[in-house]
Scaffold this active site. Sequence first.
Site, PDB file in Angstrom:
ATOM      1  N   CYS A   1      10.451  -1.603   6.068  1.00 55.79           N
ATOM      2  CA  CYS A   1       9.896  -2.728   6.815  1.00 55.79           C
ATOM      3  C   CYS A   1      10.855  -2.821   8.121  1.00 55.79           C
ATOM      4  O   CYS A   1      10.287  -2.975   9.274  1.00 55.79           O
ATOM      5  CB  CYS A   1      10.032  -3.925   6.013  1.00 55.79           C
ATOM      6  SG  CYS A   1       9.461  -5.606   7.008  1.00 55.79           S
TER       7      CYS A   1
ATOM      8  N   GLY B   1      -7.536   4.603   9.941  1.00 62.27           N
ATOM      9  CA  GLY B   1      -7.901   3.369  10.856  1.00 62.27           C
ATOM     10  C   GLY B   1      -7.512   2.252  10.158  1.00 62.27           C
ATOM     11  O   GLY B   1      -8.171   1.208   9.982  1.00 62.27           O
TER      12      GLY B   1
ATOM     13  N   VAL C   1      -3.943  -0.373   8.808  1.00 63.88           N
ATOM     14  CA  VAL C   1      -2.939  -1.392   9.553  1.00 63.88           C
ATOM     15  C   VAL C   1      -2.080  -0.540  10.694  1.00 63.88           C
ATOM     16  O   VAL C   1      -1.887  -0.827  11.662  1.00 63.88           O
ATOM     17  CB  VAL C   1      -2.071  -2.208   8.300  1.00 63.88           C
ATOM     18  CG1 VAL C   1      -2.111  -3.523   9.405  1.00 63.88           C
ATOM     19  CG2 VAL C   1      -2.719  -2.106   7.195  1.00 63.88           C
TER      20      VAL C   1
ATOM     21  N   HIS D   1      -1.433 -31.269  18.225  1.00 58.54           N
ATOM     22  CA  HIS D   1      -2.561 -31.070  19.445  1.00 58.54           C
ATOM     23  C   HIS D   1      -1.828 -31.080  20.638  1.00 58.54           C
ATOM     24  O   HIS D   1      -0.987 -31.986  20.674  1.00 58.54           O
ATOM     25  CB  HIS D   1      -3.638 -32.329  19.272  1.00 58.54           C
ATOM     26  CG  HIS D   1      -4.432 -31.830  20.550  1.00 58.54           C
ATOM     27  ND1 HIS D   1      -5.572 -31.197  20.244  1.00 58.54           N
ATOM     28  CD2 HIS D   1      -4.472 -32.880  21.711  1.00 58.54           C
ATOM     29  CE1 HIS D   1      -6.056 -31.216  21.781  1.00 58.54           C
ATOM     30  NE2 HIS D   1      -5.221 -32.301  22.502  1.00 58.54           N
TER      31      HIS D   1
ATOM     32  N   LYS E   1      20.188   4.320   0.080  1.00 53.20           N
ATOM     33  CA  LYS E   1      20.336   5.581   0.531  1.00 53.20           C
ATOM     34  C   LYS E   1      20.572   5.479   2.047  1.00 53.20           C
ATOM     35  O   LYS E   1      21.137   6.610   2.696  1.00 53.20           O
ATOM     36  CB  LYS E   1      19.762   6.672  -0.257  1.00 53.20           C
ATOM     37  CG  LYS E   1      18.170   6.562   0.077  1.00 53.20           C
ATOM     38  CD  LYS E   1      17.422   7.611  -0.515  1.00 53.20           C
ATOM     39  CE  LYS E   1      16.065   7.622  -0.320  1.00 53.20           C
ATOM     40  NZ  LYS E   1      15.277   8.728  -1.094  1.00 53.20           N
TER      41      LYS E   1
ATOM     42  N   SER F   1      -1.681   8.033   9.102  1.00 57.00           N
ATOM     43  CA  SER F   1      -1.430   6.872   8.645  1.00 57.00           C
ATOM     44  C   SER F   1      -2.737   6.617   7.539  1.00 57.00           C
ATOM     45  O   SER F   1      -3.503   5.653   7.933  1.00 57.00           O
ATOM     46  CB  SER F   1      -1.361   5.724   9.751  1.00 57.00           C
ATOM     47  OG  SER F   1      -2.660   5.852  10.440  1.00 57.00           O
TER      48      SER F   1
HETATM   49  P1  NAI Z   1      -3.871   1.791   5.006  1.00 55.22           P
HETATM   50  O1  NAI Z   1      -4.163   1.731   3.489  1.00 55.22           O
HETATM   51  O2  NAI Z   1      -3.788   0.271   5.320  1.00 55.22           O
HETATM   52  O3  NAI Z   1      -5.135   2.398   5.722  1.00 55.22           O
HETATM   53  C1  NAI Z   1      -5.222   3.908   5.599  1.00 55.22           C
HETATM   54  C2  NAI Z   1      -6.599   4.073   6.193  1.00 55.22           C
HETATM   55  O4  NAI Z   1      -6.646   5.585   6.135  1.00 55.22           O
HETATM   56  C3  NAI Z   1      -7.809   3.704   5.375  1.00 55.22           C
HETATM   57  O5  NAI Z   1      -8.793   3.187   6.427  1.00 55.22           O
HETATM   58  C4  NAI Z   1      -8.194   4.770   4.718  1.00 55.22           C
HETATM   59  O6  NAI Z   1      -9.885   4.791   4.543  1.00 55.22           O
HETATM   60  C5  NAI Z   1      -8.143   5.939   5.873  1.00 55.22           C
HETATM   61  N1  NAI Z   1      -7.998   7.403   5.275  1.00 55.22           N
HETATM   62  C6  NAI Z   1      -7.444   7.730   4.151  1.00 55.22           C
HETATM   63  N2  NAI Z   1      -7.674   8.976   4.105  1.00 55.22           N
HETATM   64  C7  NAI Z   1      -8.018   9.508   5.166  1.00 55.22           C
HETATM   65  C8  NAI Z   1      -8.204  10.876   5.820  1.00 55.22           C
HETATM   66  N3  NAI Z   1      -8.177  12.029   4.855  1.00 55.22           N
HETATM   67  N4  NAI Z   1      -8.894  10.760   6.844  1.00 55.22           N
HETATM   68  C9  NAI Z   1      -9.360   9.841   7.702  1.00 55.22           C
HETATM   69  N5  NAI Z   1      -9.005   8.456   7.199  1.00 55.22           N
HETATM   70  C10 NAI Z   1      -8.289   8.354   6.021  1.00 55.22           C
HETATM   71  O7  NAI Z   1      -2.524   2.518   5.282  1.00 55.22           O
HETATM   72  P2  NAI Z   1      -1.709   2.645   6.572  1.00 55.22           P
HETATM   73  O8  NAI Z   1      -2.115   2.283   7.605  1.00 55.22           O
HETATM   74  O9  NAI Z   1      -1.004   4.025   6.317  1.00 55.22           O
HETATM   75  O10 NAI Z   1      -0.418   1.295   5.981  1.00 55.22           O
HETATM   76  C11 NAI Z   1       0.256   1.690   4.912  1.00 55.22           C
HETATM   77  C12 NAI Z   1       0.717   0.586   4.102  1.00 55.22           C
HETATM   78  O11 NAI Z   1       1.635  -0.135   5.025  1.00 55.22           O
HETATM   79  C13 NAI Z   1      -0.384  -0.479   3.825  1.00 55.22           C
HETATM   80  O12 NAI Z   1      -0.233  -0.678   2.500  1.00 55.22           O
HETATM   81  C14 NAI Z   1      -0.155  -1.577   4.758  1.00 55.22           C
HETATM   82  O13 NAI Z   1      -0.475  -2.909   4.041  1.00 55.22           O
HETATM   83  C15 NAI Z   1       1.285  -1.569   5.161  1.00 55.22           C
HETATM   84  N6  NAI Z   1       1.626  -2.106   6.586  1.00 55.22           N
HETATM   85  C16 NAI Z   1       1.279  -3.211   6.517  1.00 55.22           C
HETATM   86  C17 NAI Z   1       1.243  -3.831   8.013  1.00 55.22           C
HETATM   87  C18 NAI Z   1       1.034  -5.299   8.400  1.00 55.22           C
HETATM   88  O14 NAI Z   1       0.789  -5.980   7.496  1.00 55.22           O
HETATM   89  N7  NAI Z   1       0.674  -5.507   9.403  1.00 55.22           N
HETATM   90  C19 NAI Z   1       1.407  -2.880   9.156  1.00 55.22           C
HETATM   91  C20 NAI Z   1       1.793  -1.529   8.688  1.00 55.22           C
HETATM   92  C21 NAI Z   1       1.784  -1.189   7.445  1.00 55.22           C
END
Ligand code: NAI
Length: 455
Positions: free
Chosen positions: A39, A180, A182, A439, A32, A264
């Site tokens: 991604c 805090g 990813v 190396h 859509k 996030s």
């Molecule tokens: P996340 O699940 O990585 O982190 C969310 C964080 O927010 C956690 O540490 C959690 O404890 C905290 N949290 C939850 N509710 C909260 C609140 N009310 N107040 C304060 N902190 C709170 O989720 P994120 O960063 O939103 O990423 C989403 C998805 O995207 C993830 O599943 C990740 O795997 C994927 N992603 C992967 C990347 C990579 O592989 N480099 C880059 C960006 C995203």
Amino acid sequence: MYDLIVLGGGPAGYNAAEHAGKAGMKVLLFEKNSLGGVCLNEGCIPSKALLNSAKIYEYATHASAYGVKVEGASMDHPAIVARRGKVVKMLVNGVGAKMKGAGVTVVKENAVIKGRVPGGFAVTAAGQDYEGAKLLIATGSSAVVPPIPGVRENLGGFVITNKEVLELPEVPKNFAIIGGGVIGLEMAAYYVTAGSHVTVIEMLDHIAGPTDREISTMLQKEYAKKGVDFKLQHKVVAVEAGKVVCEAPDGSKVEVPADKVLLSIGRRANYQGIGLENLGVATERPGIVTDSQGRTNIDGVFAAGDVNGHHMLAHTAYREGEVAINTMMGKKDTMRYNANPSVIYTKPEVASVGMTEEEVKAAGIEYECAKLSMRYAGRFVAENEGGDGLCKILVDKKHRNVLGVHMIGGYASEIIWGAAQMIEMELTVHDIKEIIFPHPTVSEIIRETIWELKD
Ligand code: NAI
């Protein structure tokens, strides 16, 4: 009738469609928005474009450490955002070309499952019905938007998610990031380098969620050096004009100044509103229920990627899509998650695969751990003035196979697949010692660390 209808053109959907098309299936894919999904359009790729500009700027401002004089370096945020758009456009076109090459028909509409028809299923989009013998649901995920006062009212304006943060017209003076994990960390890295005062508000007592704790502690210190403020174990109670109001662990109220607020705090599978109820496809928080082949409870209906609610990583989605297609074609294949790497693409990079030390301990596995500073790799020293980093390898004490590899430092993201292979192939310490590493490369840190262990 199509052999396969795919709902969603993100990593799970487009890769599966290509795989199926190339294998001779007649495939129809619905998307859509833009091909490539979150991604490519609002996640992995545009964020890497931004982060790369921040890295170049950091190199420029620290160039004198390498004997290079750079004067007047600055970040042109609008130009960086514009480049990100160019990168995304090029790759979206690339996905379109791939679909064409694989003979996949792409319909740019929102599709909803209508029900069963003889020999398959019906899907409706823009008033037209389509039929497919098999269905693959790959509708992805969306940012979680919590019912905190002030959040929903300001969404898309003062409060933003992963999409808007990649295209802000200007750098906010005060940038508050809720979560805090990813996304929060990667965007903190970009915006603090671009000049924002960044505060990361996290409800847990550590950042980077499931990352090995020793590594996430090191990452937090690096971020603090860059100027990021952390409010750990803080609960957000309200978002108001110009600030985020939190509750500190002692119950006191803390106000974090904010011109923009990034939300996030995780993502939620997109399985509502796509007609699952018309087939009775089973869902269970966090997403569509699937087995290790991507099969749902309805014969002929598969799901892959974020919509199953588990790993929510693009590379996992690719593989889940492939497993589903192979299963449809009668090829034996299965999804395994024990060698699923994860990366945080900041400077320094964090890359991990397998179990963390905390997980190994909790599982009661007898293990050994070897750790070395990344400085044991000559290339790392040559290219990282004053940099440190860490490589940590956990092995099963008895069987000597690798349980987990965790790294912090430059190039970790490009090295971790090798460690994933070691886990996937169940290589032992002895096996790894027989591998020849080029190396000088930073990858040699794996070899150096493994040699700290007995065969
Ligand atoms: P996340 O699940 O990585 O982190 C969310 C964080 O927010 C956690 O540490 C959690 O404890 C905290 N949290 C939850 N509710 C909260 C609140 N009310 N107040 C304060 N902190 C709170 O989720 P994120 O960063 O939103 O990423 C989403 C998805 O995207 C993830 O599943 C990740 O795997 C994927 N992603 C992967 C990347 C990579 O592989 N480099 C880059 C960006 C995203």
